[in-house]
Scaffold this active site. Structure first.
Site: not given
Ligand code: SAH
Length: 357
Positions: A102, A115, A122, A126, A129, A201, A343
């Site tokens: 996506e 984006c 991944c 986390c 996410c 990021s 995000c």
């Molecule tokens: N792997 C990278 C990119 C991830 S996505 C990273 O960890 O930074 C980009 C951002 O969205 C990251 O800061 C991630 O922590 C955040 N993110 C992920 N899930 C989210 C959610 N459910 N709500 C808000 N931000 C989120």
């Protein structure tokens, strides 16, 4: 049907020409008995977003045939898309091997931002996410990464002026391909997007931050922090058990020293988990004196997710307290949450409008 034909056309043993730097393309074409300058012409066409060698109209028929015999252009296939009330568009693209990724197009005052994803799935896990829930398949190549921008431009008719590596995947777990893609995006002969308009990021992979410090490129580094306390951060992000907060902050300090560039810390505010006044003060202490900016994100709901976003009042109080204590903080505008394009909501399949084959 169209997909099957594409698979047959794109024989897996052939190189995706979009993965080659100009220098690599020069070498390949010289090895095929062509003049070196031809590579520049081909390279320019690739970044105009052509989907086939036949569209390279200033090349001879013989050269076009040679290219067809040796390379494919992995240009992604639009599987479906969804448009949000706020204009954000989420695209589901299919790769030649059938896997899906996506990518998101967002409109800001200053232009259009893409984006993009850098992996299929991944590994980081986390727990807030959605991309973590889909497991890991493989990393994308530089050509596949950059093709997302070209395809978004083709589908939307808009020129992208800003790129964020905030889609699916951990950029520093696919370091070399991401860096190569960044060079394509930044290259005046490539997509010609200024480095300051490119943001990467990371969840905090120390070796990646260290390497990035030495790249001599003015891209923005964003760190997913989400808590200034190790126990809380570890409960949200397993990577914190490997690289604790102090190590991440230490690597960021070195990055700032080396590049003199501001680091952005992303902090998803979760109700009752990391959004208290005490959490804000703890964060102030951690970031004291650093050239940085805190981007507060209301945590987005994901399927089976246990977290709720903080109230608007709590988010504003958190932001105001940081600002008052000298840490620049803003609340990120939520875009595309109604179509799960915000995000952390990206997965590998959506219920969008189907594109006709
Ligand atoms: N792997 C990278 C990119 C991830 S996505 C990273 O960890 O930074 C980009 C951002 O969205 C990251 O800061 C991630 O922590 C955040 N993110 C992920 N899930 C989210 C959610 N459910 N709500 C808000 N931000 C989120």
């Amino acid at each position: 049907m169209a997909f099957l034909l594409r698979c047959l056309k794109g024989r897996p043993e052939m190189k995706n020409i979009r993965d080659l730097s100009l220098e690599e393309l020069e070498e390949e074409l010289v090895a095929l008995g062509e003049k070196k300058y031809r590579a520049k012409q081909v390279y320019a066409w690739l970044f105009k977003g052509v989907n086939s060698f036949d569209e390279m109209t200033d090349l001879s028929k013989e050269l076009i045939q040679k290219l067809k015999d040796h390379f494919i252009i992995e240009c992604l296939f639009l599987d479906s898309f969804q448009q949000s009330k706020d204009g954000t568009i989420k695209y589901l693209f299919r790769l030649l091997d059938g896997h899906k990724i996506e990518s998101v197009l967002m409109k800001y005052k200053f232009g259009y931002s893409a984006c993009i994803s850098n992996q299929i799935g991944c590994k980081m896990g986390c727990n807030f996410c959605a991309s973590a829930g889909i497991g890991f398949v493989r990393s994308l190549t530089a050509g596949e990464i950059v093709s997302q921008i070209l395809k978004i431009q083709e589908c939307s008719g808009e020129k992208i002026s800003n790129v964020v590596f905030m889609g699916i995947g951990e950029p520093f777990d696919n370091y070399d391909n991401v860096m190569k893609a960044i060079r394509f995006i930044n290259d005046p002969k490539g997509l010609n997007i200024g480095a300051r308009h490119i943001s990467v990021s990371t969840c905090g992979l120390i070796d990646g931050i260290e390497k990035f410090s030495n790249e001599n490129i003015q891209c923005n580094l964003c760190i997913s922090l989400h808590s200034s306390k190790d126990d809380v951060r570890s409960s949200m992000m397993p990577i914190n058990k490997k690289y604790a907060i102090d190590e991440v902050i230490g690597a960021c300090k070195k990055y700032i020293e080396k590049t003199n560039r501001r680091v952005t810390f992303e902090y998803a505010l979760v109700d009752g988990v990391n959004d208290s006044r005490e959490d804000a003060l703890h964060l102030v202490k951690l970031l004291h004196g650093m050239l940085c900016h805190v981007n507060l994100i209301p945590v987005n709901k994901i399927k089976n997710g246990k977290y709720e976003k903080s109230s608007v009042e709590k988010m504003m109080a958190f932001r105001d307290l940081l600002n008052e204590k000298g840490i620049v903080a803003t609340i990120r505008r939520e875009l595309g949450s109604d179509i799960a394009a915000a995000c952390g909501q990206l997965v590998m399949d959506n219920q969008g409008e189907k594109k006709k084959d």
